[in-house]
Design a protein around this motif. Structure first.
Motif, short mmCIF file in Angstrom:
data_model
loop_
_atom_site.label_atom_id
_atom_site.label_comp_id
_atom_site.label_asym_id
_atom_site.label_seq_id
_atom_site.Cartn_x
_atom_site.Cartn_y
_atom_site.Cartn_z
N LYS A 199 3.18 -2.07 2.97
CA LYS A 199 2.03 -1.69 3.78
C LYS A 199 2.14 -0.23 4.22
N GLU A 248 -2.60 -3.69 1.29
CA GLU A 248 -3.26 -3.64 2.58
C GLU A 248 -3.61 -5.05 3.01
N THR A 278 -3.79 -1.97 -3.18
CA THR A 278 -4.65 -0.81 -2.98
C THR A 278 -4.87 -0.09 -4.30
N ASP A 279 -5.81 0.84 -4.30
CA ASP A 279 -6.03 1.67 -5.49
C ASP A 279 -4.79 2.51 -5.78
N ARG A 314 1.30 2.11 1.65
CA ARG A 314 -0.08 1.90 1.24
C ARG A 314 -0.21 1.45 -0.21
#
Length: 319
Positions: A72, A78, A88-89, A75
């Motif tokens: 997290k 998420e 995430t992207d 990143r």
């Protein structure tokens, strides 16, 4: 009085979550893969991190919690209020089926993870150490005392000295595998991939360390440009130009987070015209040193510059 996110009213400090374990090799990929495996399950939070995850990862409950924390914080994943966990992207770009660097073998991946951890204020010790610590050298107990004093001055609630001590210890072990005395466990040298960046060095015979300021030759142009755009999008998203002062010295800016001297920052910015094909321009008009943009500054644009470092690696290996 300091300035920056840590000094804003209502800031919520974080000194825990990692369960005292530094980021380890393979953890981000494992957490990302777990999020992918369960993302089609409604409210997949428990499926990601519950008893099944303990058996699947082959580690204890505390270590699963640590893996979740780092994924997290970096990143890569998420979590939302409805107990959903999603990749995430950024995570897909690095660790997906066609990811750029699923095994974290490229130095730009390490710099990007470092940026995610240290350029935002969520991880208090990380952000404060790179953006606010007033000296090049430090000892862990001194850093602890200063953070405890900061918490008292800012009126942060429920910040125990023991918690800060554990956080600072984890911070140091994230970036430096060797204690100054040389008494390091074998596992310490294997724990954190970010030790490869060399941004914190052990010094002397006591519990001393130093921040390694200066040029960062392994920091790729793609990672630097992506980080610059990311910083810009949060620092002054509506501005068509960003000052050299902000880039080099603002808390959470590339100069601070990457431990670059002013000359290092200036060299990077002077090359932007060529490296971005004129989308970012270095300007010294009328005595104003600034970067002028001819592109949007947002998350998607920041991500778009990352592959450039890996493309250049592929071309080099092919040659």
């Amino acid at each position: 009085m300091g300035h920056g996110p840590l000094f804003e009213q209502g800031y919520n400090p974080q000194f825990s979550g990692h369960e005292t374990f530094p980021l380890r090799y393979g953890w981000l990929k494992k957490a990302f893969d777990r999020a992918i495996e369960t993302e089609n399950q409604p409210g997949n939070k428990s499926a990601c991190w519950g008893e099944d995850a303990i058996a699947r990862f082959g580690v204890g409950k505390n270590m699963v919690a640590s893996m979740r924390h780092w994924a997290k914080a970096a990143r890569v994943i998420e979590e939302s209020a409805d107990d959903s966990v999603r990749p995430t992207d950024f995570g897909r770009l690095l660790f997906g089926p066609n990811g750029l660097d699923p095994f974290m073998e490229h130095p730009s991946t390490l710099w990007l993870v470092h940026w995610q951890l240290s350029a935002r204020p969520e991880k208090t010790t990380w952000f404060w150490a790179f953006s606010h610590y007033p000296a090049i050298q430090f000892e862990r107990d001194v850093m602890v005392r200063q953070l405890v004093r900061l918490a008292r001055q800012r009126g942060w609630k429920r910040v125990a000295k023991h918690t800060v001590e554990n956080d600072v210890r984890c911070f140091v072990r994230t970036y430096s595998s060797r204690m100054p005395s040389g008494r390091a466990h074998h596992d310490d040298s294997l724990e954190s991939p970010l030790t490869e960046l060399g941004v914190i060095k052990a010094v002397g015979r006591k519990d001393g360390f130093r921040f390694a300021r200066g040029p960062k030759p392994t920091l790729g142009d793609g990672a630097f440009i992506s980080s610059l755009i990311d910083f810009w999008s949060r620092y002054s998203p509506g501005a068509g130009a960003l000052s050299f002062e902000a880039i080099a010295h603002a808390p959470g800016g590339p100069g601070r987070v990457f431990l670059l001297d002013e000359n290092d920052v200036a060299d990077r910015l002077a090359a932007l015209d060529d490296t971005t094909g004129g989308k970012l321009l270095w300007s010294e008009t009328a005595g104003l040193k600034q970067v002028v943009r001819k592109l949007d500054v947002n998350h998607d644009v920041a991500l778009a510059w990352i592959p450039a470092d890996y493309d250049s690696m592929t071309q080099t290996e092919a040659a």
